[in-house]
Motif scaffolding. Sequence first.
Motif, PDB file in Angstrom:
ATOM      1  N   TYR B  99     -38.280  -0.785 -32.819  1.00  0.00           N
ATOM      2  CA  TYR B  99     -38.715  -2.107 -32.365  1.00  0.00           C
ATOM      3  C   TYR B  99     -38.237  -3.191 -33.311  1.00  0.00           C
ATOM      4  N   GLY B 100     -38.075  -4.381 -32.751  1.00  0.00           N
ATOM      5  CA  GLY B 100     -37.635  -5.491 -33.589  1.00  0.00           C
ATOM      6  C   GLY B 100     -37.646  -6.783 -32.806  1.00  0.00           C
ATOM      7  N   LEU B 101     -37.016  -7.790 -33.395  1.00  0.00           N
ATOM      8  CA  LEU B 101     -37.009  -9.125 -32.807  1.00  0.00           C
ATOM      9  C   LEU B 101     -35.576  -9.495 -32.451  1.00  0.00           C
ATOM     10  N   VAL B 102     -35.394 -10.100 -31.282  1.00  0.00           N
ATOM     11  CA  VAL B 102     -34.059 -10.607 -30.934  1.00  0.00           C
ATOM     12  C   VAL B 102     -34.170 -12.106 -30.680  1.00  0.00           C
ATOM     13  N   SER B 103     -33.163 -12.861 -31.107  1.00  0.00           N
ATOM     14  CA  SER B 103     -33.191 -14.286 -30.797  1.00  0.00           C
ATOM     15  C   SER B 103     -31.821 -14.827 -30.465  1.00  0.00           C
ATOM     16  N   VAL B 104     -31.849 -15.782 -29.548  1.00  0.00           N
ATOM     17  CA  VAL B 104     -30.641 -16.511 -29.155  1.00  0.00           C
ATOM     18  C   VAL B 104     -30.980 -17.975 -29.363  1.00  0.00           C
ATOM     19  N   GLY B 105     -30.214 -18.618 -30.234  1.00  0.00           N
ATOM     20  CA  GLY B 105     -30.555 -20.013 -30.549  1.00  0.00           C
ATOM     21  C   GLY B 105     -31.971 -20.070 -31.073  1.00  0.00           C
ATOM     22  N   HIS B 106     -32.835 -20.925 -30.485  1.00  0.00           N
ATOM     23  CA  HIS B 106     -34.206 -20.986 -30.980  1.00  0.00           C
ATOM     24  C   HIS B 106     -35.164 -20.185 -30.109  1.00  0.00           C
ATOM     25  N   LYS B 107     -34.623 -19.405 -29.115  1.00  0.00           N
ATOM     26  CA  LYS B 107     -35.475 -18.522 -28.306  1.00  0.00           C
ATOM     27  C   LYS B 107     -35.502 -17.145 -28.944  1.00  0.00           C
ATOM     28  N   SER B 108     -36.697 -16.561 -29.051  1.00  0.00           N
ATOM     29  CA  SER B 108     -36.740 -15.194 -29.551  1.00  0.00           C
ATOM     30  C   SER B 108     -37.806 -14.394 -28.812  1.00  0.00           C
ATOM     31  N   ALA B 109     -37.646 -13.057 -28.890  1.00  0.00           N
ATOM     32  CA  ALA B 109     -38.568 -12.170 -28.169  1.00  0.00           C
ATOM     33  C   ALA B 109     -38.566 -10.806 -28.838  1.00  0.00           C
ATOM     34  N   GLY B 110     -39.664 -10.056 -28.624  1.00  0.00           N
ATOM     35  CA  GLY B 110     -39.710  -8.692 -29.122  1.00  0.00           C
ATOM     36  C   GLY B 110     -38.826  -7.808 -28.256  1.00  0.00           C
ATOM     37  N   ALA B 111     -38.221  -6.794 -28.856  1.00  0.00           N
ATOM     38  CA  ALA B 111     -37.338  -5.922 -28.080  1.00  0.00           C
ATOM     39  C   ALA B 111     -37.476  -4.492 -28.561  1.00  0.00           C
ATOM     40  N   ARG B 112     -37.160  -3.603 -27.648  1.00  0.00           N
ATOM     41  CA  ARG B 112     -37.095  -2.200 -28.037  1.00  0.00           C
ATOM     42  C   ARG B 112     -35.616  -1.838 -28.066  1.00  0.00           C
ATOM     43  N   PHE B 113     -35.144  -1.472 -29.266  1.00  0.00           N
ATOM     44  CA  PHE B 113     -33.728  -1.125 -29.391  1.00  0.00           C
ATOM     45  C   PHE B 113     -33.507   0.319 -28.992  1.00  0.00           C
TER      46      PHE B 113
END
Lengths: 240, 424
Positions: B99-113
Amino acid sequence: MGDSIVWLRAVTKDYGQGDVVVRALRGIDLTLDRGDFAAVAGPSGSGKSTLLNVMSGLDRPSSGEVSLDGRDLTRLSRSELSRLRLTRIGFVFQAYNLLPVLTAYENAEYVLMMQGVPASARRERVMGLLELVGLGGMEDRFPRELSGGQQQRVAIARAIASEPALILADEPTANVDSKTAAALLDLMQQLNEEKGVTFLFSTHDRKVMARAGRLIRLVDGRIAYDGEAGSLEALDADEG
Amino acid sequence: MGTLRIAWRSIWRNGRRTAITVAAVGMSTLIMVVTFGLMDGMRIDMVHNVTHLVLGDVQVHATGYRADQSFYKAVPEPEAILDAARAAGVHAAPRAYGYGLVSVGHKSAGARFWGVEPAAERAAFDLAGKLAQGSFLSDSAEASRASRELVLGRKLARSLHAELGSEIIAVVQAADGSLGNELFTVVGILVSCGEDMDRSAAIIHARDFELLFVSGGRIHEIALNARGTVSPERVAARLEAAVTGKAELEEKKPEKEAGGVDIETWRELNPALSDMERLFGASMWLFSLIFFLAAGLGVMNTMLMATFERIREFGVLKALGSTPWRILRDVATESFVLGLFASLLGAVLGAACNLYLAHAGIDLSRYGDVFVEGVAFSPIWRAAASVEGIAAPSAVMVVVCVLAALYPAAKAARLDPVRAMTHV
Ligand SMILES: Nc1ncnc2c1ncn2[C@@H]1O[C@H](COP(=O)(O)OP(=O)(O)OP(=O)(O)O)[C@@H](O)[C@H]1O
Ligand SMILES: [Mg+2]
């Protein structure tokens, strides 16, 4: 007089109950001997069919005793009675004798099949019998392809196929013309004389009665005459 | 003269009535065979859609992994499992999760890698083909690394406003406790693959995963897909044997590491789908009850008429000494022969229809997308032309015909011979 096959004592048969009782048989004493060629005559409603039915266990008497081949029919269960009919009695009826979906051969063989006789033994016996009753070459015909007299011949072949102690025929000649009736009587007589088959048949027909060795005349459920068929007064007294 | 032959002749005494009954029974059989074929096709498709995507027939995890999804519960000896799968001729895909965090520009979200072997996924599963946009990861680790490939779940992409080519910053806690971060580029966005994947999946190459999480090659899941060649239960049984057989060889290993894995079929992994699949089968039979009942009543009516017409014949037979049993058997045999003839007719026609529908299918695309468990359904509805699917309803129909004849047959068997013979 040989040994007896059928023995009836004080047999009565009532139909219905309460006020509308029909007394079909009112005390019959009768002994049928092996080798008899007997006719039951009498006016319509005199109890001829009832008598034959009681004798074969198709119907139970209201009182009295019936024994066939030494067995007391009143003590037998329904399935024992049907077993007894299958093995000891041959039947020829007035009409609807044969199964329309079976050929002459198959009809004649039917009782043997029910008895579990193996196919090869059946074949030998039935082919011989069809020959004997004058239907050689017609074994593959269906009943609708046979005349009334020929159909009764098939029924007679079926009745004697299992060599029963007794053959009961309820008006076997009622649906055929007098020439055919005479021919059927010839056949029955021949079987009686040559093979010793015991016959009891009912009839309205004077000419048929005259052929019997023994005539039993019923009136109102009672035996009015039992003796030589040749005796003319016995015949004349019958109103047919 | 066999009972069957007599029965065959008897049923054709009234040819027209029998023909109508045969048509009705045959038609019911045909409808049921086709319905069973189509429903079975849908049922199989439904299961395949889900199992062939990523679930597989069987999955192997470290004991207890599915309960807490702990990063540290890795499959003890993944190579042995993969070898066993290879030996059994079953495709297998190893996966690692974190698990971790992904972000594009100033948007981010939790993600399951997901750390996957693209080549293995391609061989074993359909996931690599389920892209709404772009393409799946490159097979080679180098190529994937060079272009920093990442595939996103549909809803995750939307919430990040990510598009093909978007730069993604991944921030995770690595296995050694350090903070791992990496820059990726979106190369593909998945179609609907179920709620969980849509919201959280960030799929990368196994090598990239290893570097990002400092995972030391940990494998959390091995998904196996026989693609219909072997039953899931067989696959599970063979793996079990392989794992325990190995455990016997290396006796020195401590008990919990010797086995150390959970081997589960898709039914255990997705009980909801399993229940749905079973309910589907049951509801088909429930539905067919109506047809069986209608056909049975038609046959009963025919046999009642047929026996009623022949009361005098049955009387003669009983007078001659036929047992009630024999008459019951003869009438039931007539119905059996009629039912068999009609069902065979229906089965043959139904089989032809099913073969056609299995081949050509029914195009449902114009009715829009259908989802089962959030997975898009194939737009062509194909029938399953299985032998059981055709034989089972046909055989039941024959049984129904015999049962329907028992009442008329019992009536004929119980007739009193004297009364029956004088019946007009
Ligand atoms: N099942 C029955 N129920 C009521 N009465 C019956 C039944 N069978 C016969 N009977 C009556 O019993 C009497 C004798 O009938 P049975 O049939 O024995 O006469 P039959 O001599 O054979 O007459 P036929 O020459 O017309 O055949 C008749 O009065 C008849 O109406
Ligand atoms: Mg009479």
